[in-house]
Design a protein around this motif. Structure first.
Motif, PDB file in Angstrom:
ATOM      1  N   GLU A  31       0.805  -1.214   0.000  1.00 16.17           N
ATOM      2  CA  GLU A  31       0.000   0.000   0.000  1.00 16.17           C
ATOM      3  C   GLU A  31       0.840   1.266   0.000  1.00 16.17           C
ATOM      4  O   GLU A  31       0.372   2.322  -0.388  1.00 16.17           O
ATOM      5  CB  GLU A  31      -0.933   0.005   1.205  1.00 16.17           C
ATOM      6  CG  GLU A  31      -1.985  -1.062   1.139  1.00 16.17           C
ATOM      7  CD  GLU A  31      -2.896  -1.043   2.339  1.00 16.17           C
ATOM      8  OE1 GLU A  31      -2.775  -0.126   3.166  1.00 16.17           O
ATOM      9  OE2 GLU A  31      -3.735  -1.940   2.438  1.00 16.17           O
ATOM     10  N   PRO A  35      -0.111   2.318  -4.269  1.00 18.75           N
ATOM     11  CA  PRO A  35      -1.445   2.462  -3.677  1.00 18.75           C
ATOM     12  C   PRO A  35      -2.554   2.081  -4.656  1.00 18.75           C
ATOM     13  O   PRO A  35      -2.410   2.206  -5.865  1.00 18.75           O
ATOM     14  CB  PRO A  35      -1.519   3.947  -3.322  1.00 18.75           C
ATOM     15  CG  PRO A  35      -0.521   4.596  -4.199  1.00 18.75           C
ATOM     16  CD  PRO A  35       0.545   3.590  -4.483  1.00 18.75           C
ATOM     17  N   GLN A  39      -7.213   4.379  -2.608  1.00 14.31           N
ATOM     18  CA  GLN A  39      -6.318   5.191  -1.796  1.00 14.31           C
ATOM     19  C   GLN A  39      -5.887   6.468  -2.520  1.00 14.31           C
ATOM     20  O   GLN A  39      -5.591   7.473  -1.904  1.00 14.31           O
ATOM     21  CB  GLN A  39      -5.078   4.394  -1.399  1.00 14.31           C
ATOM     22  CG  GLN A  39      -5.390   3.253  -0.472  1.00 14.31           C
ATOM     23  CD  GLN A  39      -4.234   2.302  -0.341  1.00 14.31           C
ATOM     24  OE1 GLN A  39      -3.433   2.146  -1.257  1.00 14.31           O
ATOM     25  NE2 GLN A  39      -4.142   1.644   0.809  1.00 14.31           N
TER      26      GLN A  39
END
Length: 154
Positions: A31, A35, A39
């Motif tokens: 992440e 991302p 996000q």
């Protein structure tokens, strides 16, 4: 020095890209360094709003000022109803240029305020509503005038 992801160890440098490509490995995805769309969505929304108030659109000024263009173009026409002759042409040209420049200037200044507020995480709803309030007021006035004057033209 290349950036290193603290979570998966990915280094964003050409040798790392070549190594993963030669081994047939996929880039590690975490992440932090890769991302997901969910996000990235708040950042994309923020960039779209900031861009609509600061970028120029085909010479018309910022994109957010496009709804004001018909108003800027029709204001000089109203001068022709009260003033006639050469003075009307000069006055309407001056009013048009003043409206065009003030439209771009105000949209740019509001864009700077919007950018600062979004970067600080504050709300921009009041600012955007205040920017479009004169346009909404003019639309309401035109609709009311049309409804009042409609029986005289039928």
């Amino acid at each position: 020095m290349a950036w290193t992801c603290p979570q998966c160890g990915w280094k964003d440098k050409p040798s790392q890209h070549k190594y993963y490509a030669s081994k047939g490995l996929a880039r590690p995805c975490c992440e932090v360094c890769n991302p997901s769309f969910k996000q990235r969505l708040p950042g994309l929304r923020r960039d779209l709003i900031i861009g609509s108030f600061s970028n120029t659109y085909m010479g018309y000024g910022p994109l957010a000022s496009l709804p004001y263009i018909p108003l800027v173009m029709l204001l000089p026409v109203t001068v022709l109803f009260w003033v006639h002759g050469t003075v009307a042409i000069v006055l309407s040209l001056l009013l048009f240029i003043t409206g065009w420049l003030s439209n771009a200037y105000i949209a740019t200044k509001v864009g700077e305020l919007v950018r600062h507020r979004l970067q600080r995480g504050r709300s921009i709803y009041g600012l955007v509503l205040g920017y479009y309030a004169p346009l909404f007021l003019m639309l309401v006035l035109v609709l009311v005038a049309a409804l009042i004057l409609a029986p005289f033209f039928i």
